[in-house]
Structures are given as C-alpha cells and as structure tokens.
Motif scaffolding. Structure first.
Motif, mmCIF file in Angstrom:
data_model
loop_
_atom_site.group_PDB
_atom_site.id
_atom_site.type_symbol
_atom_site.label_atom_id
_atom_site.label_comp_id
_atom_site.label_asym_id
_atom_site.label_seq_id
_atom_site.Cartn_x
_atom_site.Cartn_y
_atom_site.Cartn_z
ATOM 1 N N TYR A 89 1.214 4.300 -2.966
ATOM 2 C CA TYR A 89 1.068 5.717 -2.696
ATOM 3 C C TYR A 89 2.358 6.490 -2.995
ATOM 4 N N GLN A 90 3.477 6.008 -2.439
ATOM 5 C CA GLN A 90 4.714 6.776 -2.540
ATOM 6 C C GLN A 90 5.281 6.812 -3.955
ATOM 7 N N GLN A 114 3.311 6.250 -6.730
ATOM 8 C CA GLN A 114 2.173 6.478 -7.636
ATOM 9 C C GLN A 114 1.998 5.327 -8.623
ATOM 10 N N GLU A 157 0.833 -1.206 0.000
ATOM 11 C CA GLU A 157 0.000 0.000 0.000
ATOM 12 C C GLU A 157 0.870 1.260 0.000
ATOM 13 N N GLU A 158 1.935 1.235 0.768
ATOM 14 C CA GLU A 158 2.848 2.392 0.800
ATOM 15 C C GLU A 158 3.533 2.590 -0.546
#
Ligand code: ATP
Ligand code: MG
Length: 219
Positions: free
Chosen positions: A37-38, A40, A33-34
């Motif tokens: 997000y981080q 993209q 998940e990180e």
C-alpha cells in the motif's frame, strides 16, 4: 518518513519479502501488506530462505515445511506470491545471490524493493557485497517493537556516504506499520511449552504446525 517520489514511474514495482518464516506469522503479513500500500507495489514475492547463514539449525523446520506454511499463509491474497528460488538452492542462501538472479530474470524493467523489519535491515551490513546490493534494489525497513528506526540514518550514511539524501535518490526507506510484537522465536517457544498460538498467525499455518508436529521438541 520519506517516500519514493518516483511513484508515477511506469515501471513495475516488485517487493521481495525475505525471511526464514520459521514459521510465518501476522508480523510478516502486515509488513508485506503495508509495503504494498505505502509504496504502491504491484506484487510482493515471499522468499523463504533455504539454508540461512545466520540461523541456528536446531529448531529450524525444513525448507519445504517453511515454504508450504508461507504458501498457506499467503494463498488468499492475489498480490502475494511465494518463490522457491532460495528453497531450491543447494548451497547456503545469501540474499545478494537472490537479488542478482531476480535482476537477471526481470532485467532493468522493474523496480525491486527488498522489504525487511527494522532489525533485519542491519543484517545487510553482514551480507556479502552490500555495495552491490544497494545498486540492485531499494530497501524498505518496517518498524518493529524494540528497534530504533533512527539507526537507519547511520546505515544510510554507511551505505550511501551521507545521512540526508534526496528522496528520489534514496535507497533505504523507513515504513511505519502497526506494531506487532510477534516473532517466530516466541511462537516456537509457545509450541514447545504447549501454550496457545492462536491469533499470532493464520489458522492454516497453526494447523499445519500441529499436524506435522513442528517445534515440539526444539530448544
Ligand atoms: P525469528 O524470531 O526466528 O528470528 P522473526 O519473527 O524475526 O523470526 P524472520 O523470518 O526472521 O521472522 O523475519 C523475516 C522478516 O520479517 C525480517 O525482515 C524481520 O525483520 C521481519 N519481521 C518479522 N517479524 C516482524 C514483526 N513483528 N514486525 C515487523 N517486521 C517483522
Ligand atoms: Mg528474525
């Protein structure tokens, strides 16, 4: 922490979260998940190993059980998918073969990011053909309690010829994530000892472990 400056690139970005997932737990899910997000990413493909070359077979659940637990754990996230590519491979699994196959499937139109924990990135050195691997994809190494991210600099030096690289040419990124000292080894030990595993992994996976009697007699 360095970042991919080509974030505006129109290429689809696919993360590959490889692992034994024996069983999958919140450490894996938070890491994926990180990375989404981080970096993209558009999607993360979880890739349970078939027959991993480095793991002892004794307390290894079947590839099918590990695949199903991974499906259960990721089902509610629309950006997560699970691949059977390695599970269905008859011979010993090597990540390099998977990367080559993914490149063949997706062509040059995607950016591939192989996501690992800080411990597993060092296994790259023991992979077949590490110099081919770094041409096929980029690597994201997540912090993991007990592992020093500084070592990644020496890995960069080894694989790229230098410690400091221009971010747009970088192929090994480090990623800070909320530290979770959870491991599959610890979960298997707890099951064997009859201790609770609640809160370490999704309930669905925990129920599957009990239903199938996994890890009870492992050593
Ligand atoms: P085992 O204890 O059996 O080795 P594990 O918990 O390390 O299991 P793996 O399936 O070996 O899980 O790991 C798959 C990937 O997830 C690896 O890249 C590993 O570094 C990463 N990973 C596992 N647990 C964590 C965690 N708690 N935090 C960050 N990364 C993790
Ligand atoms: Mg591991």
């Amino acid at each position: 922490m360095d970042r991919d400056r080509s974030a505006s690139s129109p290429k689809t970005k696919i993360g590959i979260m490889g692992g034994t997932f024996n069983p999958i737990h919140y450490g894996h899910l938070v890491t994926a998940e990180e990375a989404l997000y981080q970096f993209q990413l558009d999607t993360v493909i979880f890739m349970p190993t078939g027959r991993p070359p480095h793991k002892s077979r004794k307390d290894l659940a079947s590839a099918e059980d590990r695949y199903l637990m991974t499906v259960i754990a990721t089902a509610s996230n629309s950006r997560f998918t699970v691949s059977r590519m390695e599970v269905d491979r008859k011979s010993t699994t090597y990540s390099i073969d998977t990367l080559k196959e993914l490149r063949k499937i997706y062509g040059e139109e995607v950016d591939l990011y192989f996501i690992t924990g800080a411990d597993a990135i060092f296994d790259i050195l023991t992979w077949k053909e590490p110099e081919t691997a770094v041409k096929l994809c980029k690597f994201i190494a997540a912090t993991r309690p007990g592992y020093d991210l500084k070592k990644i600099e020496s890995l960069r030096e080894m694989l790229m010829g230098k410690k400091e690289v221009d971010p747009k040419n970088n192929i090994i990124y480090d990623m800070e994530i909320p530290a979770l000292a959870i491991s599959s080894t610890d979960i298997r030990r707890r099951v064997r000892e009859g201790r609770a595993i609640t809160y370490l992994l999704p309930d669905g996976v925990m129920n599957y472990i009990y239903k199938m009697g996994l890890y009870k007699n492992s050593s």
